[in-house]
Scaffold this motif. Structure first.
Motif, PDB file in Angstrom:
ATOM      1  N   PHE A   1      64.956  94.544  53.591  1.00  0.00           N
ATOM      2  CA  PHE A   1      64.106  93.246  53.823  1.00  0.00           C
ATOM      3  C   PHE A   1      64.411  93.156  55.400  1.00  0.00           C
ATOM      4  CE2 PHE A   1      65.174  92.564  49.453  1.00  0.00           C
ATOM      5  CZ  PHE A   1      63.618  92.199  49.230  1.00  0.00           C
TER       6      PHE A   1
ATOM      7  N   ASP B   1      59.166  88.421  51.770  1.00  0.00           N
ATOM      8  CA  ASP B   1      59.334  89.777  51.168  1.00  0.00           C
ATOM      9  C   ASP B   1      58.779  90.902  52.020  1.00  0.00           C
ATOM     10  OD1 ASP B   1      60.086  91.076  48.835  1.00  0.00           O
ATOM     11  OD2 ASP B   1      58.312  90.893  47.940  1.00  0.00           O
TER      12      ASP B   1
ATOM     13  N   TYR C   1      63.146  88.252  54.770  1.00  0.00           N
ATOM     14  CA  TYR C   1      63.418  88.133  53.311  1.00  0.00           C
ATOM     15  C   TYR C   1      62.608  87.011  52.807  1.00  0.00           C
ATOM     16  CZ  TYR C   1      66.523  87.766  49.115  1.00  0.00           C
ATOM     17  OH  TYR C   1      66.727  87.711  47.700  1.00  0.00           O
TER      18      TYR C   1
END
Length: 194
Positions: free
Chosen positions: A174, A180, A177
């Motif tokens: 990632f 995504d 994060y």
């Protein structure tokens, strides 16, 4: 009053090994991460070793086995912009072979120590910020542990735990994060694909 109660707790007569109970542990230790595949920004460095702290909750069944929930974490450069950390959340089973053996060796009943073996599995996250973003890895893990425990009193024990964790990272790194966003990799982190 609280100090007196704490001193009495620590100086109470030693306890016998555990029977059925709910237990809480606050494990402290040192993480050492060794991997050729997991690298952190900004200079593609290895994951630093450091002190980990955690919380473990368990339900012991007649002293023979315990069902446990475990969470712990380690951070580094926490107050800097390029802070990082790793964490584990999982659960598993702890066996107490000496408690089982006391059925054949009654002399083991009046002891103030115990040995245990544990297996835990769960979810793991590791990451570090770099320039407003960073890298993060997530995946499952398996943990095997050997522990030696001394019962100071009925409510307080001191233990030495030797855990060995085996993380298994998903083939995705990632870069953001929360949204995504990241990269997939096949053979280590040198071959990135969007």
């Amino acid at each position: 009053t609280r100090l007196c109660a704490f001193v009495l707790l620590l100086t109470a007569s030693t306890a016998s090994a555990m029977d059925s109970n709910f237990h809480i542990a606050f494990p402290l230790g040192i993480n050492q991460v060794s991997s050729d595949h997991v690298r952190l920004p900004p200079n593609s460095t290895e994951v630093p070793s450091g002190i980990r702290a955690g919380l473990r909750l368990g339900l012991n069944i007649k002293g023979y086995a315990a069902i446990e929930f475990d969470v712990d974490a380690q951070g580094w450069d926490v107050f800097k912009e390029e802070r990082g950390g790793l964490g584990f959340v999982g659960g598993g089973l702890r066996l107490h072979p000496v408690q089982i053996a006391q059925h054949w060796k009654p002399i083991l009943k009046d002891r103030d120590w115990d040995l245990s073996l544990a297996y835990t599995t769960g979810w793991h996250l590791l990451g570090q910020m770099s320039g407003g973003s960073g890298l993060a890895y997530e995946g499952s893990y398996n943990q095997f542990e050997f522990a030696v425990e001394y019962y100071v009193s009925d409510l307080f024990t001191v233990a030495l735990e030797l855990p060995w964790r085996i993380p298994s990272y998903a083939p995705h790194v990632f870069t953001d994060y929360e949204d995504d966003i990241g990269y997939c990799f096949e053979e280590g982190l040198s071959s990135f694909d969007r």
